[in-house]
Design an enzyme around this catalytic site. Structure first.
Site, PDB file in Angstrom:
ATOM      1  N   ASP A   1       0.816  -1.202   0.000  1.00 14.66           N
ATOM      2  CA  ASP A   1       0.000   0.000   0.000  1.00 14.66           C
ATOM      3  C   ASP A   1       0.855   1.259   0.000  1.00 14.66           C
ATOM      4  O   ASP A   1       2.067   1.216   0.236  1.00 14.66           O
ATOM      5  CB  ASP A   1      -0.925   0.011   1.221  1.00 14.66           C
ATOM      6  CG  ASP A   1      -2.141  -0.883   1.043  1.00 14.66           C
ATOM      7  OD1 ASP A   1      -2.433  -1.262  -0.100  1.00 14.66           O
ATOM      8  OD2 ASP A   1      -2.800  -1.195   2.056  1.00 14.66           O
TER       9      ASP A   1
ATOM     10  N   LYS B   1      -3.269   3.334  -2.334  1.00 12.56           N
ATOM     11  CA  LYS B   1      -4.505   4.084  -2.504  1.00 12.56           C
ATOM     12  C   LYS B   1      -4.505   5.218  -1.491  1.00 12.56           C
ATOM     13  O   LYS B   1      -4.412   5.007  -0.296  1.00 12.56           O
ATOM     14  CB  LYS B   1      -5.721   3.186  -2.278  1.00 12.56           C
ATOM     15  CG  LYS B   1      -5.940   2.175  -3.370  1.00 12.56           C
ATOM     16  CD  LYS B   1      -7.184   1.364  -3.129  1.00 12.56           C
ATOM     17  CE  LYS B   1      -7.028   0.437  -1.946  1.00 12.56           C
ATOM     18  NZ  LYS B   1      -8.215  -0.408  -1.741  1.00 12.56           N
TER      19      LYS B   1
ATOM     20  N   MET C   1      -9.522   8.083   9.220  1.00 15.70           N
ATOM     21  CA  MET C   1      -9.869   8.771   7.965  1.00 15.70           C
ATOM     22  C   MET C   1     -10.959   9.817   8.181  1.00 15.70           C
ATOM     23  O   MET C   1     -11.893   9.943   7.387  1.00 15.70           O
ATOM     24  CB  MET C   1     -10.300   7.744   6.906  1.00 15.70           C
ATOM     25  CG  MET C   1      -9.234   6.704   6.598  1.00 15.70           C
ATOM     26  SD  MET C   1      -9.835   5.336   5.569  1.00 15.70           S
ATOM     27  CE  MET C   1     -10.799   4.402   6.789  1.00 15.70           C
TER      28      MET C   1
END
Length: 275
Positions: free
Chosen positions: A41, A63, A178
Site C-alpha cells: 500500500d 490508494k 480517515m
C-alpha cells in the site's frame, strides 16, 4: 471471479503496522524476507519495504484519497495471478488488514477463487498513534469504553452510514480513522447529539513515524485550529476526556521520535528460516 488454473502458492495478508518498523510483527518481517512477490500500500514505511527480500517483485498498489494506483478489483486480480505463479505472495497493508483495511474483502475474493490465504495481524494506528502521543484510550477514572469508527465517506458527498448521534453517547472514547476531511460534519453531528463543546479532542498525523505531529483542542475550537494549519491526512482523531491526560503523561510535549522508534531486534531475522 474465476480461477485460471490451480495456484502454486499462498497469499499472506500482512499488517505492516502504523509506520514505526519496530512495531512490525516478527512473523510479518520473516514473511517479507521470504516473499517472492510483495503487493504493498501507499503508506508503507520505506524502512519496512527495506526488509523485503531483494529478489522479490514489488508491486505498488497504493490508494490515497482521490489517487488510486490500482482499483480494488485489480488488486485482487493481481493477487490471484501472482499466487498462480509464485509460492510466497505477500499483500502488505498498513496497520491491521482487518481494521478498515479492506482485508476482509480481499480475503473473500481470494477464497472464492480457490487461493490459499493466511492473515497476519498488525498493530492498528488507532491504538498505536494515541499511545505514542501519550493518550491512553482507557483509564479507570476517565473511560471504560472505546469505539473505533471510520469517518471516510465518498468524495463530494456526506450521507454517513455511521450513526454519530448514537455514538456520541454510547462510548466515552471515540477513535476515528480517515476523519480529517469530514471532521466539521462529524463534530457538528456529535454536538447536536449532546457531546459538550468542551470535550477534548486530539488529531494525530503520521502516528509513530519520526514526522508525527498533533493538534489538540476541544470540539468547540478544533475546526478553527485545523483551518489555521497545513495539517492533513493521514491522521487519527481521538475524542474524549482521556485526551486531557496527555499533559500529564507527556509534560512538555510528545517524546522525540528517535527515542520511541526502536529497531527490530536482530534475533527476529532468524525466524525467516522457520516460516
Amino acid at each position: 471471479m474465476t480461477q485460471l488454473h490451480s495456484p502454486v502458492g499462498k497469499v499472506y495478508l500482512v499488517g505492516a503496522g502504523p509506520g514505526d518498523p519496530g512495531l512490525l510483527t516478527l512473523k510479518g518481517k520473516a514473511l517479507l524476507e521470504r516473499a517472492e512477490v510483495v503487493i504493498y500500500d501507499a503508506l508503507i514505511s520505506p524502512a519496512i519495504l527495506a526488509m523485503v527480500n531483494p529478489q522479490a517483485k514489488l508491486i505498488h498498489a497504493g490508494k490515497r484519497r482521490g489517487q488510486h494506483s490500482l482499483l480494488q478489483e485489480e488488486i485482487t486480480q493481481v493477487l490471484i495471478q501472482e499466487a498462480q505463479t509464485h509460492r510466497w505472495v505477500v499483500r502488505l497493508k498498513g496497520g491491521d488488514p482487518f481494521v478498515f483495511g479492506r482485508g476482509g474483502e480481499e480475503m473473500m475474493d481470494l477464497v472464492a477463487a480457490g487461493i490459499p490465504v493466511e492473515i497476519v495481524p498488525g498493530v492498528t494506528s488507532g491504538i498505536a498513534a494515541p499511545a505514542y502521543a501519550g493518550i491512553p484510550l482507557t483509564h479507570r477514572n476517565y473511560s471504560s469504553s472505546v469505539t473505533f469508527v471510520t469517518g471516510h465517506e465518498r468524495s463530494g458527498k456526506y450521507h454517513p452510514s455511521v450513526q454519530w448521534e448514537q455514538l456520541a453517547q454510547a462510548s466515552e472514547t471515540l477513535v476515528i480513522y480517515m476523519g480529517i476531511h469530514n471532521l466539521p460534519h462529524i463534530i457538528e453531528s456529535l454536538l447536536e447529539a449532546g457531546r459538550v463543546p468542551q470535550t477534548p479532542i486530539a488529531l494525530i498525523r503520521w502516528g509513530t513515524r519520526p514526522e508525527q505531529e498533533e493538534i489538540t483542542g476541544t470540539l468547540g475550537d478544533i475546526v478553527e485550529k485545523l483551518q489555521q494549519t497545513q495539517f492533513e491526512a493521514p491522521a487519527i482523531v481521538v475524542i474524549g476526556d482521556v485526551v486531557s491526560l496527555q499533559a500529564q503523561l507527556h509534560p512538555g510535549g510528545p517524546l522525540p521520535m528517535h527515542q520511541v522508534n526502536l529497531p527490530v531486534p536482530e534475533e527476529a531475522t532468524s525466524l525467516s528460516s522457520r516460516v
